[in-house]
Design a protein around this motif. Structure first.
Motif, mmCIF file in Angstrom:
data_model
loop_
_atom_site.group_PDB
_atom_site.id
_atom_site.type_symbol
_atom_site.label_atom_id
_atom_site.label_comp_id
_atom_site.label_asym_id
_atom_site.label_seq_id
_atom_site.Cartn_x
_atom_site.Cartn_y
_atom_site.Cartn_z
ATOM 1 N N GLY A 27 0.797 -1.238 0.000
ATOM 2 C CA GLY A 27 0.000 0.000 0.000
ATOM 3 C C GLY A 27 0.820 1.275 0.000
ATOM 4 O O GLY A 27 0.260 2.369 0.092
ATOM 5 N N ARG A 45 -4.058 4.697 -0.251
ATOM 6 C CA ARG A 45 -2.657 4.279 -0.212
ATOM 7 C C ARG A 45 -1.794 5.378 0.425
ATOM 8 O O ARG A 45 -2.215 6.523 0.531
ATOM 9 N N ASP A 73 3.021 3.954 -1.997
ATOM 10 C CA ASP A 73 3.429 4.492 -3.296
ATOM 11 C C ASP A 73 4.619 5.406 -3.048
ATOM 12 O O ASP A 73 4.482 6.470 -2.431
#
Ligand SMILES: O=C(O)CCC(=O)N[C@@H](CCC(=O)O)C(=O)O
Ligand code: ZN
Length: 336
Positions: A49, A144, A51
């Motif tokens: 999760g 995220r 980025d």
């Protein structure tokens, strides 16, 4: 090693790869997006999760961070590093990297948050492209975690070798836990910004909602001459972040120095004069009463602040841009 692991070589050669997508043996997908831009996607079962946007080469002559990203990507392409995070690798200014110069026509890191729309030329187009690459990478999924480290080295030596600049957005507190993670990565000081800016990290922070930092990692040198820039702690921390291991779980802010911006010295005209020695180091203290700079129409910058220090003094910037930052110690009371 997979050919896309050689993104730096491809970028320096100005070469577009024929195969744009490659898979590592552990199922990680590498996708070439544009010159100097490559997305890494872990297999779904391993995706944690996060980025993670890692950029370097926004200034083409700042090579130690470029070499660091090259090592990370090669590690992934050789199946030695096993990402749990989605990652976007960006080499910011490929043409300036090829020339070994800070920029070609103008400073790319003064063209973000839409500033490129008021300009034209090579770097303005690239700033627009980088904004799109970052925005598409983070996408619309707000569930995220978004993190951006924009890696740099400085023009001059520094009394504090490795430090971060933390962008600002109205109504948003700076995060203590992000600073603890940076502390564990070897970052010794953080400059807390208190107004909006036109740098890349300020764009991803304020416009894309990422936690974002400019990291200054030592003095800028040519490719292959970075043995004095010790990135070991940062590199280990990035390995951990990429693989989804905790960074700085037990870390504290102990030993980390916090500063805030007191004033930015803006150069307004060709008459601008900065009264500091050419070899002054970043974080040098300046006493109250010190005449720091003069400009057209009898403008004078005199230090008034107790404990003031100077960073990024550069009288050669274009008119209208910042020629130095005066900073003061910060007690961290505003951290959340
Ligand atoms: O050494 C210098 O004078 C400049 C080093 C550098 O490139 N710093 C970045 C800082 C970006 C920020 O303010 O977040 C820059 O000036 O673009
Ligand atoms: Zn830089």
């Amino acid at each position: 090693m997979l050919a896309l692991g050689k993104l730096l070589e491809l970028t320096l050669a100005g070469h577009e790869p024929s195969a744009k997508i490659q898979l590592t043996p552990d199922g990680t997908r590498l996708r070439w997006l544009d010159e100097g831009a490559l997305e890494v996607t872990p297999p779904a079962a391993r995706d944690n999760g996060l980025d993670l946007l890692l950029s370097a080469g926004i200034h083409g002559n700042e090579t130690a961070p470029i070499e660091l990203l090259d090592r990370l990507l090669r590690g992934i392409a050789r199946n030695e590093l096993h990402p749990a995070a989605r990652i976007l690798f960006l080499f910011g200014n490929p043409e300036a990297m090829r020339r070994g110069e800070r920029y070609v026509e103008q400073d790319l890191n003064r063209l973000f948050s839409g500033r490129h729309e008021q300009s034209s030329g090579f770097e303005a187009i690239r700033a627009c492209d980088l904004e799109h690459l970052a925005a598409n990478f983070f996408g619309k999924d707000t569930g995220r975690t978004r993190l951006h480290y924009d890696l740099h080295t400085a023009i001059r030596g520094s009394k504090i070798e490795q430090f971060a600049l933390y962008p600002w957005q109205e109504g948003r507190a700076h995060s203590r836990s992000e600073l603890e993670r940076l502390r564990a990565a070897g970052i010794e000081a953080v400059l807390l910004q208190n107004k909006a800016s036109i740098t890349f990290s300020a764009y991803t922070y304020a416009q894309l909602g990422a936690e974002a930092f400019t990291l200054e990692l030592g003095k800028a040198r040519a490719f292959g001459q970075n043995e004095l820039v010790n990135l070991d702690l940062l590199e280990s921390a990035l390995h951990a972040l990429i693989e989804g291991r905790e960074v700085g779980e037990d870390s504290t802010l102990d030993g980390m120095q916090l500063f805030s911006v007191s004033r930015e010295v803006i150069k307004h005209s060709d008459s601008f004069q900065l009264h500091v020695p050419a070899d002054i180091e970043n974080f040098t203290e300046l006493e109250p009463g010190y005449l720091l700079a003069e400009d057209i129409a009898d403008t004078r910058w005199i230090v008034e602040e107790q404990g003031a220090r100077i960073i990024f003094p550069n009288p050669k910037v274009k008119n209208g841009l910042r020629a130095a930052i005066l900073i003061v110690p910060d007690d961290g009371a505003g951290l959340a």
